[in-house]
Design a protein around this motif. Structure first.
Motif: not given
Ligand SMILES: Cc1cc2nc3c(=O)[nH]c(=O)nc-3n(C[C@H](O)[C@H](O)[C@H](O)COP(=O)(O)OP(=O)(O)OC[C@H]3O[C@@H](n4cnc5c(N)ncnc54)[C@H](O)[C@@H]3O)c2cc1C
Ligand code: FES
Length: 506
Positions: A37-44, A230-235, A359-366, A368-374
């Motif tokens: 999640a973090g790297l997808s957001v950072a890259y975008a 993007c710490t998985n469980g949000a801090i 992430d709901s067990g679909m965190g690879m796509t979720h 990446t969605i964070a990268g697009i949406l955020l």
């Protein structure tokens, strides 16, 4: 970093370490967490022209992303017919569109950055668990097609040689990759675009505002126009998202199979918990058959050894070519009560603070969605998925409300641990390499005996909102049953929502 169990990804690839942050910084965007999640957001955002700094407690991929199985799928593991009932047809269509876009985004990033990460497009097959009926498949096919997966189809047989799993649904153009190779490439992409990534840089506080401020344990401050957590469980959120999701552990075994003996596809059954299977190329002669399942609520069970055996047996019955077990591991997924991740503004209203969790067990796509949406939201644009993933949303469907009530009742039950006896009365019964919670007066103490026999004691009170942690034998960690915070054997925080280490014994 890999921990007592080792994922196939950590076993076969090492992401180069990044240095700790060593001075105060000012940037456009500070991303906390270097998972997908973090790297997808950072890259975008780096590609969109923002100056980006990424901070991680440990290193790239050291959290759940390094323990995934990396199925890249637009077939929701909670099923479209369930989502449609809970949240309506529009949400199901947007969910389908976003997961499809995420796989496309991953493929595009691989092409643009030039990442060699064993990416492949392939079919996914959903078949019935023994106690399920084809009606489930029929319901799902109709709902998936309504949501937009018009090329999903029923087939009479899953292409597994030597085992007839019955009819199945086939979903074309799914994906798979080696997650650490992918993350290493995305990290290079961020750095090429001018971003900086720091490992060993634990964040201890986040303050919204203009600028927002991120403080690290080392005493450095990063001032940023926007902070993305993007710490998985949000801090950055103490309550809202945690009250709407629950932590589950899931287990994986990797078995060697001769190349060509298993059709290269993704396989899922409809069990609850379900099994999920894929291949990963290993060498010229063999692949790894990666088999996941046997999920349980975090810190509610501690029998991973038995579960690994069951998983292996399940795989051997269905994939007769399976050979030696190469490795096994466990990891954690956060299950939102209404099936989709929380991605958007931090729910406490802190200015310029954003998060991605659930992430709901679909965190690879979720992720990446964070990268697009955020990227869109931080660049000040509207986005059609913003409402779908809004962290503040409340789903009013009775089944999902009942789920929230059930999970929060379970959290309340955990507080009874304050008055129960310890797991053992006498620390002399704790074997080397094991941990147990004991009672000392009014206090619960987490006691770990290291391999040399030395005892290490910390308060057993989780530093998030004070549930009592439990020992996880497989991972040699203290896990919190309430919202999934994790601490190593010595009490050092490994993953949020907790930020602070377990305290000293009062
Ligand atoms: C066994 C298993 C199988 C899975 N299979 C799939 C699958 O097939 N397909 C799929 O889509 N999803 C799958 N998932 C889910 C997916 O792997 C995760 O949802 C995803 O990796 C989560 O990514 P993330 O970036 O949100 O979190 P993480 O990868 O956990 O990253 C969070 C990062 O934050 C850092 N951090 C935490 N606290 C701090 C702090 N205070 N300061 C700084 N940094 C901090 C951590 O060190 C970590 O690196 C699976 C998960 C597991 C466990
Ligand atoms: S994770 Fe919330 S109390 Fe432990």
């Amino acid at each position: 970093m890999p921990g007592p169990t080792t994922s196939l990804w950590h076993q076969t690839f090492t992401v180069p370490k990044r240095p700790a942050v060593d001075k105060d910084l000012t940037t456009d965007v500070c991303v906390v967490g270097a998972g997908i999640a973090g790297l997808s957001v950072a890259y975008a955002l780096a590609r969109a022209g923002k100056k980006v700094v990424v901070l991680d407690l440990d290193q790239i991929g050291s959290g759940e992303s390094g323990r995934t199985t990396a199925h890249l799928s637009n077939e929701l593991d909670d099923r479209y017919y369930v989502l449609e009932k809970a949240r309506g047809g529009d949400d199901a269509r947007h969910a389908c569109e976003s997961h499809t876009a995420a796989i496309n985004r991953i493929e595009e990033t691989i092409r643009i950055v030039g990442i060699d990460c064993d990416f492949a497009r392939l079919d996914g097959y959903l078949f019935c668990a023994p106690d399920d009926s084809v009606e489930t498949l029929d319901n799902e096919l109709a709902a998936a097609q309504r949501a937009g997966l018009s090329d999903a189809a029923r087939v009479e047989r899953v292409p597994i040689r030597g085992f007839d799993a019955g009819p199945a649904l086939r979903f074309p153009r799914q994906g798979r990759f080696h997650v650490l190779k992918y993350l290493a490439g995305v990290a290079e992409g961020i750095e090429r675009a001018g971003g900086a990534i720091h490992g060993n840089s634990k964040v201890e506080s986040i303050e919204g505002g203009a600028p927002a401020k991120v403080k690290t344990r080392s005493g450095h401050t990063v001032k940023a126009t926007d902070v993305v957590v993007c710490t998985n469980g949000a801090i950055s959120d103490l309550v809202v998202t945690h009250a709407k999701q629950a932590p589950y552990r899931t287990l994986v075994v990797a078995l060697r199979v001769p190349k060509g003996s298993v059709t290269d596809a993704l396989y899922w059954d409809t069990g609850n918990p379900y099994h999920y299977v894929r291949l990963q190329p290993l060498d010229d002669a063999s692949d790894a058959l990666i088999v996941g399942g046997e999920d349980f609520k975090t810190a509610h069970e501690d029998d991973a050894g038995v579960r690994f055996e069951r998983l292996e047996q399940w795989a051997r019955e269905r994939f007769p070519a399976a050979g030696e077990r190469i490795t096994q591991w466990t990891g954690q997924c956060l299950e939102p009560n209404d099936y989709l991740a929380y991605i958007g503004p931090n729910p406490d209203g802190a200015k310029h603070v954003w998060l991605a969790t659930g992430d709901s067990g679909m965190g690879m796509t979720h992720g990446t969605i964070a990268g697009i949406l955020l990227e869109a939201l931080i660049m000040g644009k509207d986005h059609p998925w913003a409402k779908l993933y809004d962290p503040k949303r409340i789903t009013l469907h009775p089944r999902e409300l009942a789920e929230v009530a059930k999970e929060n009742a379970d959290v309340a039950v955990q507080f009874a641990d304050y008055v129960t006896p310890g797991e053992v009365d006498d620390v002399s019964t704790i074997k080397p390499g094991e941990g147990r919670v004991i009672r000392r007066g009014i206090h619960k103490v987490a006691v770990y005996r290291d391999d040399d026999g030395v005892l290490h004691e910390r308060s057993a009170v989780c530093t998030h909102v004070k549930c009592i942690v439990d020992w996880n034998t497989a991972e040699k960690s203290w896990d919190c049953p309430c919202h999934g915070s994790r601490f190593d054997a010595y009490g050092k925080v490994m993953g949020g929502p907790a930020i602070e280490d377990l305290g000293s014994v009062p």
